[in-house]
Design an enzyme around this catalytic site. Structure first.
Site, PDB file in Angstrom:
ATOM      1  N   ASP A  42       0.857  -1.190   0.000  1.00  0.00           N
ATOM      2  CA  ASP A  42       0.000   0.000   0.000  1.00  0.00           C
ATOM      3  C   ASP A  42       0.888   1.233   0.000  1.00  0.00           C
ATOM      4  OD1 ASP A  42      -2.432  -1.446   0.177  1.00  0.00           O
ATOM      5  OD2 ASP A  42      -2.132  -1.699   2.326  1.00  0.00           O
ATOM      6  N   ASP A  71      -7.063  -1.486  -4.409  1.00  0.00           N
ATOM      7  CA  ASP A  71      -8.121  -1.155  -3.447  1.00  0.00           C
ATOM      8  C   ASP A  71      -9.061  -0.107  -4.019  1.00  0.00           C
ATOM      9  OD1 ASP A  71      -6.885  -2.839  -1.591  1.00  0.00           O
ATOM     10  OD2 ASP A  71      -5.679  -1.216  -0.758  1.00  0.00           O
TER      11      ASP A  71
END
Length: 203
Positions: free
Chosen positions: A145, A176
């Protein structure tokens, strides 16, 4: 929308997702804030997700393996949903939404399956791609991330505890985002997404 166009959308999202993850892994050190400040409210910051969304983990020796296998089963189901939606000539809203969800889910699966054996760790160093000292094993990779949007940072009022607070403090990736956009389309355009397919109207 044709199946070819739907697959093209999936592939484009996957390419963008993996390029961004590989770039961050090979240029950033884990958890070092302010490495790149795109704006005061948008920063790139490398972290790695051990489990599900929001860092939730399945405990136990085989927790990560179970999670990865579950993701593989889930993405297979989503792929069938996309194929079936195109075959039935469903709304483009539905097809685009499912394609984005599929791309996002598959993007994070790639991390889980492969990253543990192609990267070394990012703690205190920049990771090396195709290293001979990988940080994990097959199916035990960590999801990368990097997108961080601290739109507002400050102290809450005393009547809310007076603690330091950041909005928005979640850190996520393009996969995401694709999943969230896909789900958002299904929610916002629910009636148009799930309207009667053309084939059923002609029957």
């Amino acid at each position: 929308m044709s199946l070819k166009k739907a697959y093209l959308l999936v592939i484009l999202v996957l390419i963008a997702d993996q390029i961004s993850k590989i770039y961050v892994k090979t240029h950033f050190i884990y958890g070092e804030i302010d490495q790149i400040n795109v704006a005061s409210w948008f920063k790139l910051l490398l972290i790695e997700n051990e489990g599900m969304a929001w860092g939730v983990e399945i405990p136990g020796t085989y927790g990560k393996l179970i999670l990865t296998l579950f993701r593989l089963v889930a993405v297979s189901g989503i792929a069938w949903w996309l194929w079936d939606s195109v075959k039935k000539q469903s709304s483009n809203f539905l097809i685009v939404a499912v394609a984005l969800i599929l791309a996002g889910a598959f993007g994070n699966i790639i991390d889980s399956v492969f990253y543990g054996v192609i990267f070394d760790h990012s703690h205190g160093q920049v990771a090396t791609l195709f290293t001979d000292q990988p940080y994990g094993t097959w199916f035990h990779g960590k999801v990368v991330d990097m997108l961080y949007f601290p739109i507002w940072e400050g102290n809450l009022p005393s009547w809310l505890g007076g603690k330091r607070f950041t909005f928005f403090n979640a850190i996520f990736n393009l996969a995401d985002m694709a999943i969230c956009v896909g789900v958002g389309i299904l929610i916002v355009f629910n009636k148009r997404a799930f309207e009667t397919p053309e084939l059923e109207k002609q029957a």
